[in-house]
Design a protein around this motif. Structure first.
Motif, PDB file in Angstrom:
ATOM      1  N   GLY A  13      -1.117  -0.285  -3.960  1.00 22.42           N
ATOM      2  CA  GLY A  13      -0.241   0.405  -3.034  1.00 22.42           C
ATOM      3  C   GLY A  13      -0.418  -0.070  -1.606  1.00 22.42           C
ATOM      4  O   GLY A  13      -0.681  -1.251  -1.353  1.00 22.42           O
ATOM      5  N   ASN A  93       8.521   1.694  -2.841  1.00 20.54           N
ATOM      6  CA  ASN A  93       8.072   2.927  -2.195  1.00 20.54           C
ATOM      7  C   ASN A  93       7.969   4.084  -3.185  1.00 20.54           C
ATOM      8  O   ASN A  93       7.102   4.953  -3.058  1.00 20.54           O
ATOM      9  CB  ASN A  93       9.025   3.307  -1.062  1.00 20.54           C
ATOM     10  CG  ASN A  93       8.954   2.326   0.095  1.00 20.54           C
ATOM     11  OD1 ASN A  93       7.914   1.723   0.349  1.00 20.54           O
ATOM     12  ND2 ASN A  93      10.071   2.155   0.796  1.00 20.54           N
ATOM     13  N   THR A  95       7.413   3.757  -6.537  1.00 17.38           N
ATOM     14  CA  THR A  95       6.579   3.471  -7.709  1.00 17.38           C
ATOM     15  C   THR A  95       5.210   2.916  -7.327  1.00 17.38           C
ATOM     16  O   THR A  95       4.187   3.579  -7.480  1.00 17.38           O
ATOM     17  CB  THR A  95       7.291   2.492  -8.651  1.00 17.38           C
ATOM     18  OG1 THR A  95       7.661   1.311  -7.927  1.00 17.38           O
ATOM     19  CG2 THR A  95       8.550   3.123  -9.245  1.00 17.38           C
ATOM     20  N   SER A  98       2.031   3.828  -3.469  1.00 18.75           N
ATOM     21  CA  SER A  98       1.209   4.989  -3.127  1.00 18.75           C
ATOM     22  C   SER A  98       0.354   4.640  -1.927  1.00 18.75           C
ATOM     23  O   SER A  98      -0.173   3.526  -1.811  1.00 18.75           O
ATOM     24  CB  SER A  98       0.320   5.382  -4.307  1.00 18.75           C
ATOM     25  OG  SER A  98      -0.504   4.297  -4.686  1.00 18.75           O
ATOM     26  N   SER A  99       0.189   5.579  -0.991  1.00 14.73           N
ATOM     27  CA  SER A  99      -0.426   5.262   0.297  1.00 14.73           C
ATOM     28  C   SER A  99      -1.783   5.919   0.458  1.00 14.73           C
ATOM     29  O   SER A  99      -1.976   7.074   0.096  1.00 14.73           O
ATOM     30  CB  SER A  99       0.498   5.716   1.432  1.00 14.73           C
ATOM     31  OG  SER A  99      -0.123   5.554   2.677  1.00 14.73           O
ATOM     32  N   ASP A 100      -2.745   5.153   1.020  1.00 11.64           N
ATOM     33  CA  ASP A 100      -4.040   5.679   1.415  1.00 11.64           C
ATOM     34  C   ASP A 100      -4.179   5.701   2.934  1.00 11.64           C
ATOM     35  O   ASP A 100      -5.278   5.819   3.464  1.00 11.64           O
ATOM     36  CB  ASP A 100      -5.166   4.817   0.820  1.00 11.64           C
ATOM     37  CG  ASP A 100      -5.244   4.954  -0.695  1.00 11.64           C
ATOM     38  OD1 ASP A 100      -4.889   6.026  -1.201  1.00 11.64           O
ATOM     39  OD2 ASP A 100      -5.636   3.983  -1.357  1.00 11.64           O
ATOM     40  N   HIS A 109       4.025   4.086   6.187  1.00 12.15           N
ATOM     41  CA  HIS A 109       3.519   3.479   4.958  1.00 12.15           C
ATOM     42  C   HIS A 109       4.650   3.015   4.055  1.00 12.15           C
ATOM     43  O   HIS A 109       4.405   2.613   2.921  1.00 12.15           O
ATOM     44  CB  HIS A 109       2.636   4.476   4.194  1.00 12.15           C
ATOM     45  CG  HIS A 109       3.405   5.662   3.676  1.00 12.15           C
ATOM     46  ND1 HIS A 109       3.678   6.771   4.446  1.00 12.15           N
ATOM     47  CD2 HIS A 109       3.957   5.908   2.460  1.00 12.15           C
ATOM     48  CE1 HIS A 109       4.365   7.649   3.722  1.00 12.15           C
ATOM     49  NE2 HIS A 109       4.553   7.152   2.524  1.00 12.15           N
TER      50      HIS A 109
END
Length: 506
Positions: A13, A93, A95, A98-100, A109
């Motif tokens: 991600g 965005n 699928t 995923s953002s950390d 993000h």
């Protein structure tokens, strides 16, 4: 210097990153992750990329890095699925993205379509330079959307004619080698030439090939003063302020009608006028708007929304588009060359395209047979101009078009372009040796890019399509290899015509 950024990856991600750069006061060079810049404050400063292959993380924008595997994923999606940059960004965005990133980050993000396109272009340019053992140089200052223009233009120039990596391709499906009764070895190759409806905006002067300054312009820089002239055909008067026509009443009526014709109300009322009384009766009620049908309940003459009232002059208010793209396809499906036809698909333009694809320095590259749906007109043109360039090439019409679109009464076409005339094209079982419909099949794939490229400037348009063809060819080559057709690149000795094979027609 430390800058906060984001890293878009394929499997993890979006990741928060911090990138460092170092500045040498002695030599005035700042060293970044992917490149270094000498005298960055200078207007002509350049980004010189390190000659260490593809970077581990590609620095696409000021605070954005993209993993090379993700750039390759974008490229494959574009080539095989005809994905738009905006569509690919939305899919990522929802699928993979995923953002950390911490909540307090000032950075978004989300991947955007512009970042997808920039990542695709930069990855392709880096790959090209690595293959050629050259260093990528890009302007450091200026706007991001023009940063790659010069590098893309250089790449585009090399891709014309013989520039495609698979230009010298051959395999068992597009080449036959056999021993004749005289004991000599013969080599027979074939390809198909055809046009496909993919276009870009161009100058409104017929057949002008100069690029437009912007996508909103009607004319190139050379012909830009013509925008001040009345748009009616044959009128040389100046257009009035706020109009595209002069003060002539009929000319002004043309513009008014054309602008009104594009409104939804005009089009809906035109459809209503075109409806017959039986259509209205079938609906169970009569129209209730203030525009009734004609007295006899029949559509009036010239009521089509696309037609002009009788007696109105002709002109052009819209921007102009190129005519089509020409492809030369080997009978196995490999596309070896592409060119843009601007004004029309005339036989002289076709001839020049073929000569550019098979230049004189490579006589061994010229196919034994070139299929084309209008070969009869091309052959007449060659004879009329006393052009002997293709004397040793068979010019049949492909099987599909010959059956469907060429008259049996056309004696010239029957005698010279009927594919059944060439006995080498038919094997012992009575089947065609080569697939003469390869171009039609390639056109189905290629034609779907119109919606992807229609808003691109010509430099990006050409760069994008050439890269898509290269990826497509890699995909087809893999299939040919798996099927045992032995795809390979022909040797320079063979292409130069100095091989032991005899390249003639029976």
């Amino acid at each position: 210097m430390v800058v906060e950024g984001r890293l878009f990856t394929l499997h993890r991600g979006v990741l928060p990153v911090f990138s460092k750069s170092w500045y040498c006061r002695a030599c005035h060079i700042r060293y970044y992750n992917n490149f270094f810049v000498r005298d960055a404050s200078h207007e002509a400063s350049q980004r010189e990329y390190y000659s260490q292959g593809i970077p581990k993380f590609i620095h696409v924008a000021e605070s954005t890095y993209i993993e090379p595997a993700l750039c390759q994923f974008f490229t494959v999606q574009m080539a095989l699925e005809h994905g738009t940059c905006q569509g690919i960004a939305r899919v990522y965005n929802m699928t993979l993205g995923s953002s950390d990133l911490p909540n307090g980050s000032r950075l978004s993000h989300e991947l955007t379509g512009d970042l997808v396109l920039d990542g695709f272009i930069l990855y392709a340019l880096l790959q090209d330079k690595v293959t050629r053992c050259e260093t990528l140089m890009l302007p450091h200052r200026g706007y991001q959307n023009h940063r790659f223009d010069q590098a893309m233009a250089e790449r585009n120039a090399r891709m014309t004619g013989t520039g495609q990596p698979m230009w010298a391709h051959a395999c068992h499906r597009c080449m036959r080698i056999y021993q004749g009764q005289d004991g000599n070895w013969y080599r027979m190759t074939a390809g198909v030439h055809d046009g496909v409806d993919v276009r870009h905006l161009c100058c409104s002067v017929h057949d002008c090939q100069e690029a437009l300054p912007t996508q909103r312009d009607f004319f190139c820089i050379t012909h830009r003063d013509l925008i001040k002239q009345c748009c009616i055909t044959g009128c040389n008067e100046l257009a009035q302020p706020g109009f595209r026509t002069c003060s002539n009443d009929s000319h002004r009526a043309f513009q008014t009608h054309a602008e009104e014709k594009n409104t939804a109300m005009f089009q809906l009322r035109a459809r209503l006028r075109n409806a017959t009384i039986s259509d209205v009766a079938a609906a169970g009620s009569l129209p209730t708007n203030d525009t009734p049908l004609s007295p006899d309940n029949q559509p009036p003459a010239n009521s089509s929304s696309n037609s002009l009232p009788r007696g109105m002059p002709k002109g052009k208010l819209s921007r102009s588009w190129t005519h089509n793209e020409q492809l030369f396809v080997r009978c196995c499906g490999i596309i070896i060359s592409r060119a843009t036809m601007y004004g029309s698909e005339g036989v002289s333009g076709v001839k020049n395209f073929l000569k550019g694809t098979f230049p004189t320095q490579y006589p061994g590259a010229l196919p034994s047979y070139i299929f084309y749906d209008n070969n009869c007109s091309l052959m007449k043109h060659l004879r009329a101009t006393d052009d002997h360039y293709f004397d040793k090439v068979g010019l049949p019409v492909d099987v599909f078009h010959f059956k469907c679109k060429h008259s049996e009464d056309d004696i010239f076409c029957q005698l010279h372009c009927n594919p059944a005339r060439f006995r080498e094209l038919i094997d012992a079982e009575g089947k065609w040796v080569f697939n003469s419909s390869a171009a039609e099949q390639a056109n189905v794939w290629f034609g779907k890019f119109q919606n992807v490229v229609q808003d691109m400037a010509v430099i990006k348009y050409n760069f994008f399509l050439d890269e898509m063809i290269a990826v497509h060819n890699e995909h087809i080559t893999g299939q040919l290899r798996d099927q045992g057709h032995s795809p390979h690149i022909q040797s320079d000795l063979l292409l130069a015509g100095r091989s032991p094979f005899i390249h003639t027609l029976s």
